[in-house]
Design a protein around this motif. Structure first.
Motif, PDB file in Angstrom:
ATOM      1  N   LYS A  44       8.772  13.004  -9.878  1.00 16.15           N
ATOM      2  CA  LYS A  44       8.504  13.965 -10.780  1.00 16.15           C
ATOM      3  C   LYS A  44       9.876  14.513 -11.501  1.00 16.15           C
ATOM      4  O   LYS A  44       9.768  14.488 -12.610  1.00 16.15           O
ATOM      5  CB  LYS A  44       8.041  15.001 -10.088  1.00 16.15           C
ATOM      6  N   SER A  45      10.674  14.476 -10.805  1.00 18.01           N
ATOM      7  CA  SER A  45      12.094  15.157 -11.231  1.00 18.01           C
ATOM      8  C   SER A  45      12.941  14.114 -11.402  1.00 18.01           C
ATOM      9  O   SER A  45      13.994  14.148 -12.131  1.00 18.01           O
ATOM     10  CB  SER A  45      12.631  16.162 -10.356  1.00 18.01           C
ATOM     11  N   ASN A  46      12.965  12.846 -11.004  1.00 18.51           N
ATOM     12  CA  ASN A  46      13.924  11.835 -11.265  1.00 18.51           C
ATOM     13  C   ASN A  46      15.119  12.248 -10.305  1.00 18.51           C
ATOM     14  O   ASN A  46      16.213  11.575 -10.286  1.00 18.51           O
ATOM     15  CB  ASN A  46      14.064  11.460 -12.516  1.00 18.51           C
ATOM     16  N   LYS A  47      15.141  13.272  -9.587  1.00 21.17           N
ATOM     17  CA  LYS A  47      16.538  13.518  -8.833  1.00 21.17           C
ATOM     18  C   LYS A  47      16.720  12.593  -7.420  1.00 21.17           C
ATOM     19  O   LYS A  47      15.512  12.273  -6.675  1.00 21.17           O
ATOM     20  CB  LYS A  47      16.141  15.008  -8.291  1.00 21.17           C
ATOM     21  N   VAL A  48      17.698  12.118  -7.241  1.00 21.65           N
ATOM     22  CA  VAL A  48      18.045  11.120  -6.219  1.00 21.65           C
ATOM     23  C   VAL A  48      18.197  12.127  -4.753  1.00 21.65           C
ATOM     24  O   VAL A  48      18.638  12.970  -4.716  1.00 21.65           O
ATOM     25  CB  VAL A  48      19.507  10.490  -6.790  1.00 21.65           C
ATOM     26  N   ARG A  49      17.455  11.068  -3.823  1.00 22.22           N
ATOM     27  CA  ARG A  49      17.389  11.983  -2.718  1.00 22.22           C
ATOM     28  C   ARG A  49      18.188  11.271  -1.695  1.00 22.22           C
ATOM     29  O   ARG A  49      18.753  11.699  -0.590  1.00 22.22           O
ATOM     30  CB  ARG A  49      16.036  12.031  -2.020  1.00 22.22           C
ATOM     31  N   GLY A  50      18.669  10.113  -1.723  1.00 18.41           N
ATOM     32  CA  GLY A  50      19.482   9.228  -0.946  1.00 18.41           C
ATOM     33  C   GLY A  50      19.187   7.859  -1.026  1.00 18.41           C
ATOM     34  O   GLY A  50      18.590   7.187  -2.062  1.00 18.41           O
ATOM     35  N   LEU A  51      19.872   6.930  -0.127  1.00 18.04           N
ATOM     36  CA  LEU A  51      19.342   5.247  -0.043  1.00 18.04           C
ATOM     37  C   LEU A  51      18.498   5.258   1.282  1.00 18.04           C
ATOM     38  O   LEU A  51      18.644   5.735   2.118  1.00 18.04           O
ATOM     39  CB  LEU A  51      20.885   4.709   0.300  1.00 18.04           C
ATOM     40  N   LEU A  52      17.535   4.253   1.026  1.00 15.41           N
ATOM     41  CA  LEU A  52      16.741   3.780   1.920  1.00 15.41           C
ATOM     42  C   LEU A  52      16.688   2.231   1.914  1.00 15.41           C
ATOM     43  O   LEU A  52      16.879   1.611   1.010  1.00 15.41           O
ATOM     44  CB  LEU A  52      15.292   4.207   1.706  1.00 15.41           C
ATOM     45  N   CYS A  53      16.088   1.844   3.044  1.00 12.27           N
ATOM     46  CA  CYS A  53      16.043   0.296   3.152  1.00 12.27           C
ATOM     47  C   CYS A  53      14.495   0.191   2.446  1.00 12.27           C
ATOM     48  O   CYS A  53      13.846   0.945   2.063  1.00 12.27           O
ATOM     49  CB  CYS A  53      15.890  -0.307   4.688  1.00 12.27           C
ATOM     50  N   MET A  54      14.052  -1.175   2.272  1.00 12.20           N
ATOM     51  CA  MET A  54      12.872  -1.405   1.424  1.00 12.20           C
ATOM     52  C   MET A  54      11.659  -0.900   2.254  1.00 12.20           C
ATOM     53  O   MET A  54      10.905  -0.445   1.561  1.00 12.20           O
ATOM     54  CB  MET A  54      13.014  -2.941   1.384  1.00 12.20           C
ATOM     55  N   LYS A  55      11.637  -0.966   3.596  1.00 13.83           N
ATOM     56  CA  LYS A  55      10.602  -0.766   4.304  1.00 13.83           C
ATOM     57  C   LYS A  55      10.492   0.950   4.319  1.00 13.83           C
ATOM     58  O   LYS A  55       9.137   1.243   3.889  1.00 13.83           O
ATOM     59  CB  LYS A  55      10.723  -1.191   5.780  1.00 13.83           C
ATOM     60  N   CYS A  56      11.502   1.696   4.221  1.00 18.38           N
ATOM     61  CA  CYS A  56      11.271   3.024   4.209  1.00 18.38           C
ATOM     62  C   CYS A  56      11.080   3.451   3.023  1.00 18.38           C
ATOM     63  O   CYS A  56      10.248   4.489   2.476  1.00 18.38           O
ATOM     64  CB  CYS A  56      12.590   3.893   4.701  1.00 18.38           C
ATOM     65  N   ASN A  57      11.492   2.865   1.737  1.00 17.00           N
ATOM     66  CA  ASN A  57      11.311   3.274   0.490  1.00 17.00           C
ATOM     67  C   ASN A  57       9.910   2.932   0.223  1.00 17.00           C
ATOM     68  O   ASN A  57       9.385   3.685  -0.503  1.00 17.00           O
ATOM     69  CB  ASN A  57      12.026   2.325  -0.600  1.00 17.00           C
ATOM     70  N   THR A  58       9.235   1.886   0.747  1.00 14.28           N
ATOM     71  CA  THR A  58       7.905   1.618   0.411  1.00 14.28           C
ATOM     72  C   THR A  58       6.944   2.435   1.142  1.00 14.28           C
ATOM     73  O   THR A  58       5.930   2.915   0.615  1.00 14.28           O
ATOM     74  CB  THR A  58       7.564   0.052   0.926  1.00 14.28           C
ATOM     75  N   LEU A  59       7.321   2.992   2.339  1.00 16.61           N
ATOM     76  CA  LEU A  59       6.531   3.979   3.050  1.00 16.61           C
ATOM     77  C   LEU A  59       6.427   5.105   2.534  1.00 16.61           C
ATOM     78  O   LEU A  59       5.318   5.593   2.108  1.00 16.61           O
ATOM     79  CB  LEU A  59       7.397   4.242   4.471  1.00 16.61           C
ATOM     80  N   ILE A  60       7.468   5.731   1.880  1.00 15.10           N
ATOM     81  CA  ILE A  60       7.209   6.772   0.961  1.00 15.10           C
ATOM     82  C   ILE A  60       6.455   6.476  -0.202  1.00 15.10           C
ATOM     83  O   ILE A  60       5.515   7.315  -0.649  1.00 15.10           O
ATOM     84  CB  ILE A  60       8.792   7.679   0.736  1.00 15.10           C
ATOM     85  N   GLY A  61       6.709   5.639  -0.978  1.00 13.68           N
ATOM     86  CA  GLY A  61       6.116   5.113  -2.260  1.00 13.68           C
ATOM     87  C   GLY A  61       4.504   5.127  -1.992  1.00 13.68           C
ATOM     88  O   GLY A  61       3.726   5.437  -2.738  1.00 13.68           O
ATOM     89  N   LYS A  62       4.179   4.163  -0.780  1.00 12.67           N
ATOM     90  CA  LYS A  62       2.569   4.090  -0.510  1.00 12.67           C
ATOM     91  C   LYS A  62       2.114   5.163  -0.312  1.00 12.67           C
ATOM     92  O   LYS A  62       0.884   5.291  -0.343  1.00 12.67           O
ATOM     93  CB  LYS A  62       2.621   3.143   0.578  1.00 12.67           C
ATOM     94  N   ALA A  63       2.667   6.334   0.226  1.00 15.91           N
ATOM     95  CA  ALA A  63       2.146   7.778   0.767  1.00 15.91           C
ATOM     96  C   ALA A  63       2.151   8.692  -0.561  1.00 15.91           C
ATOM     97  O   ALA A  63       1.864   9.753  -0.262  1.00 15.91           O
ATOM     98  CB  ALA A  63       2.722   8.209   1.912  1.00 15.91           C
ATOM     99  N   ASN A  64       2.449   7.894  -1.467  1.00 13.88           N
ATOM    100  CA  ASN A  64       2.662   8.810  -2.735  1.00 13.88           C
ATOM    101  C   ASN A  64       3.353  10.035  -2.767  1.00 13.88           C
ATOM    102  O   ASN A  64       3.099  10.936  -3.457  1.00 13.88           O
ATOM    103  CB  ASN A  64       1.217   8.890  -3.246  1.00 13.88           C
ATOM    104  N   GLU A  65       4.574  10.138  -2.000  1.00 13.30           N
ATOM    105  CA  GLU A  65       5.653  11.067  -1.731  1.00 13.30           C
ATOM    106  C   GLU A  65       4.861  12.246  -1.256  1.00 13.30           C
ATOM    107  O   GLU A  65       5.317  13.540  -1.311  1.00 13.30           O
ATOM    108  CB  GLU A  65       6.391  11.383  -2.952  1.00 13.30           C
ATOM    109  N   ASN A  66       3.628  12.096  -0.557  1.00 11.91           N
ATOM    110  CA  ASN A  66       2.815  13.146  -0.109  1.00 11.91           C
ATOM    111  C   ASN A  66       3.146  13.506   1.311  1.00 11.91           C
ATOM    112  O   ASN A  66       2.830  12.766   2.339  1.00 11.91           O
ATOM    113  CB  ASN A  66       1.281  12.788  -0.281  1.00 11.91           C
ATOM    114  N   LEU A  67       3.598  14.654   1.475  1.00  9.17           N
ATOM    115  CA  LEU A  67       3.942  15.102   2.848  1.00  9.17           C
ATOM    116  C   LEU A  67       2.684  15.353   3.680  1.00  9.17           C
ATOM    117  O   LEU A  67       2.696  14.826   4.993  1.00  9.17           O
ATOM    118  CB  LEU A  67       4.708  16.650   2.795  1.00  9.17           C
TER     119      LEU A  67
END
Length: 81
Positions: A44-67
């Motif tokens: 939404k904001s394009n703000k960088v949060r940090g660096l992730l490996c592919m699995k963790c990056n995919t995890l967040i993406g697949k969950a639609n960044e939904n807490l």
């Protein structure tokens, strides 16, 4: 080049994330000498949060960044621990 145009990160800022995170994924702590680092950012904001490996990056993406989804997944896994 992509880090600058896509995320607004200078090379120095990008490298500082590696230092700040001890060269490890912010979530699973896998060393980036073993896995590739991906820039994690809020879609939404394009703000960088940090660096992730592919699995963790995919995890967040697949969950639609939904807490709520991520918290629900944690509760589900705890039921079977």
């Amino acid at each position: 080049y992509q880090k600058k145009t896509k995320y607004g990160l200078s090379e120095e800022q990008y490298l500082q994330y590696f230092v700040d995170q001890d060269n490890k994924c912010a979530i699973c702590k896998t060393d980036f000498s073993i896995k590739k680092a991906f820039v994690d950012h809020c879609h939404k904001s394009n703000k960088v949060r940090g660096l992730l490996c592919m699995k963790c990056n995919t995890l967040i993406g697949k969950a639609n960044e939904n807490l709520g989804i991520l918290e629900s997944a944690i509760l589900y896994l705890k039921m079977f621990k």
